[in-house]
Design a protein around this motif. Structure first.
Motif, short mmCIF file in Angstrom:
data_model
loop_
_atom_site.label_atom_id
_atom_site.label_comp_id
_atom_site.label_asym_id
_atom_site.label_seq_id
_atom_site.Cartn_x
_atom_site.Cartn_y
_atom_site.Cartn_z
N ALA A 1 73.10 -27.72 23.38
CA ALA A 1 73.24 -28.60 24.63
C ALA A 1 72.50 -29.52 25.11
N ALA A 2 71.02 -29.43 24.44
CA ALA A 2 69.94 -30.29 24.68
C ALA A 2 70.08 -31.46 23.48
N ALA A 3 70.94 -31.54 22.65
CA ALA A 3 70.83 -32.65 21.65
C ALA A 3 71.89 -33.88 22.35
N TRP A 4 71.55 -34.81 21.68
CA TRP A 4 72.28 -36.19 22.14
C TRP A 4 73.60 -36.13 21.76
N ASP A 5 74.28 -35.71 20.82
CA ASP A 5 75.47 -35.37 20.75
C ASP A 5 75.62 -34.01 19.59
N PRO A 6 76.09 -32.99 20.17
CA PRO A 6 75.94 -31.82 19.15
C PRO A 6 76.97 -31.83 17.80
N LEU A 7 77.81 -32.98 17.85
CA LEU A 7 78.48 -33.20 16.64
C LEU A 7 77.71 -34.02 15.52
N VAL A 8 76.69 -34.78 16.13
CA VAL A 8 76.16 -35.67 15.45
C VAL A 8 74.41 -35.25 15.10
N PHE B 1 64.65 -37.45 1.13
CA PHE B 1 64.67 -37.91 2.32
C PHE B 1 63.70 -36.96 3.42
N GLY B 2 63.34 -37.45 4.39
CA GLY B 2 62.49 -36.49 5.27
C GLY B 2 62.34 -37.25 6.77
N GLY B 3 62.13 -36.43 7.56
CA GLY B 3 61.90 -37.11 9.00
C GLY B 3 61.36 -35.92 9.94
N ALA B 4 61.11 -36.30 11.22
CA ALA B 4 60.82 -35.63 12.19
C ALA B 4 61.28 -35.77 13.58
N ALA B 5 61.71 -34.74 14.48
CA ALA B 5 61.96 -35.05 15.76
C ALA B 5 61.08 -34.45 17.01
N TRP B 6 60.91 -35.23 18.04
CA TRP B 6 60.21 -34.37 19.18
C TRP B 6 60.94 -34.57 20.43
N TRP B 7 61.11 -33.49 21.06
CA TRP B 7 61.72 -33.31 22.40
C TRP B 7 60.58 -33.13 23.55
N ASP B 8 60.75 -33.80 24.58
CA ASP B 8 59.80 -33.28 25.86
C ASP B 8 60.69 -33.01 27.11
N GLY B 9 60.54 -31.77 27.61
CA GLY B 9 61.53 -31.59 28.71
C GLY B 9 62.26 -30.26 28.53
N ILE B 10 62.18 -29.74 27.19
CA ILE B 10 63.06 -28.45 26.73
C ILE B 10 62.16 -27.25 26.86
N ASP B 11 62.50 -26.42 27.70
CA ASP B 11 61.50 -25.14 27.69
C ASP B 11 61.85 -24.37 26.41
N GLY B 12 60.63 -23.95 25.83
CA GLY B 12 60.62 -23.12 24.53
C GLY B 12 60.60 -24.09 23.41
N VAL B 13 60.45 -25.47 23.30
CA VAL B 13 60.30 -26.11 22.31
C VAL B 13 59.22 -27.08 22.53
N SER B 14 58.16 -26.58 21.61
CA SER B 14 56.85 -27.40 21.82
C SER B 14 56.48 -28.23 20.55
N ASP B 15 56.82 -27.61 19.26
CA ASP B 15 56.27 -28.13 18.17
C ASP B 15 57.61 -29.27 17.48
N PRO B 16 57.06 -30.42 16.94
CA PRO B 16 58.21 -31.18 16.37
C PRO B 16 59.14 -30.46 15.37
N TYR C 1 65.40 -35.19 32.92
CA TYR C 1 65.55 -36.07 31.96
C TYR C 1 64.98 -35.55 30.74
N VAL C 2 65.24 -35.50 29.67
CA VAL C 2 64.72 -35.11 28.15
C VAL C 2 64.39 -36.25 27.41
N THR C 3 63.25 -36.34 26.96
CA THR C 3 62.79 -37.32 26.13
C THR C 3 62.72 -37.06 24.59
N ARG C 4 63.37 -37.86 23.79
CA ARG C 4 63.58 -37.40 22.32
C ARG C 4 63.15 -38.60 21.41
N ALA C 5 62.27 -38.44 20.47
CA ALA C 5 62.16 -39.51 19.50
C ALA C 5 62.42 -39.11 18.07
#
Length: 310
Positions: A108-115, A39-54, A13-17
């Motif tokens: 491939a790790a995104a919720w929906d690559p079109l969105v 506008f601004g924002g941030a996203a965090w992923w847990d469980g994807i190799d090579g992705v550590s920073d938001p 599973y991949v956790t995303r905020a």
């Protein structure tokens, strides 16, 4: 499994905020409505190799619009449902700058690559919306209805997304950090001959001539709680044609349901189906969507909770 491993992903599973905030400051300058926005924002992923920073998002721009109108008081055609015509023209210019920071994320790790795929870009959108309105309804309860709508737009980018024949150009005016970044023209037209019938179509053309998307459809609402619709769509890039149907009904004041089957006309077979159930609460609307895509061999299951007023 092999495809996921080729993309550098496993079966876990991949956790995303994700958080996003936007501020708009509307001002009137003579006949123009000027709306600077940031506008601004941030996203965090847990469980994807090579992705550590938001991954950070920062952007802003300005939207300038005005409205021109002309009224034809002498139009009276009850047989055509026309009583007093109003013609509205709404030209608009939107400039947007989007910046993305942090680790890039495999599509491939995104919720929906079109969105969910964001990308940095400088955008310019020029549009002209036209509407023809009339009065309909019994005496004492006459309301304004749109008879004709014609929406045209030109979207230009400083960078372009890699060409994908399955994804025509796309621009999201509400969230400009998303989209398929290719210079393109959009045309949409709608005709509402009655209060329950609507006919429309749209076209999106890549200025490089590599892709296009055209569609036409009809929507009929025979009762206040039942709506049926059919849509034909054609992708010129891979010559794929689809036929979609929609059946929506309100079971009661609280529950509603929709069923959407799809056929692939080029393959000559059934493509996909989905069912949407929704329940309205005093402060929110909850939805559950499930279905199956036979072409991709995928099961679909999702849900949402929308607060009223959002």
């Amino acid at each position: 499994d092999a495809w996921l491993q080729d993309q550098g992903l496993g079966n876990g599973y991949v956790t995303r905020a994700h958080t996003r905030h936007e501020f708009r400051f509307a001002r009137s300058v003579g006949p123009f409505r000027v709306v600077p926005f940031v506008f601004g924002g941030a996203a965090w992923w847990d469980g994807i190799d090579g992705v550590s920073d938001p991954q950070g998002l920062l952007g802003g721009g300005v939207e300038i619009t005005t409205t021109l109108e002309r009224i034809y008081e002498d139009v009276e055609r009850p047989d055509l449902g026309l009583s007093r015509l109003r013609w509205l023209l709404e030209p608009s210019l939107t400039l947007t700058q989007v910046e993305i920071t942090g680790d890039s994320v495999n599509a491939a790790a995104a919720w929906d690559p079109l969105v969910e795929q964001r990308s940095a870009a400088s955008l310019l959108r020029l549009s002209l919306d036209q509407r023809v309105q009339t009065k309909r309804g019994p005496l004492g309860d006459r309301r304004t209805h749109d008879v004709l709508e014609l929406r045209t737009a030109l979207v230009l980018h400083d960078t372009e997304s890699p060409f994908d024949p399955t994804q025509p150009p796309r621009y999201d005016p509400l969230r400009p950090e998303y989209g398929i970044r290719r210079d393109h023209v959009e045309i949409r037209a709608f005709w509402n001959p009655g209060t329950s019938l609507s006919i429309g179509g749209e076209g999106v053309w890549d200025l490089d001539g590599e892709s296009s998307h055209v569609s036409a459809g009809v929507s009929w609402r025979p009762t206040a709680t039942l709506r049926t619709a059919a849509e034909y769509r054609k992708l010129r890039t891979d010559q794929t044609a689809f036929l979609d149907f929609t059946f929506e009904t309100g079971v009661n004041d609280l529950w509603a349901a929709a069923f959407r089957p799809r056929w692939n006309l080029d393959e000559g077979g059934f493509r996909a189906w989905s069912v949407l159930l929704s329940r309205t609460f005093p402060e929110a609307t909850a939805s559950l969507r499930f279905g199956r895509d036979q072409f991709r061999d995928e099961l679909i299951l999702g849900g949402s909770l929308q607060l009223l007023g959002q």
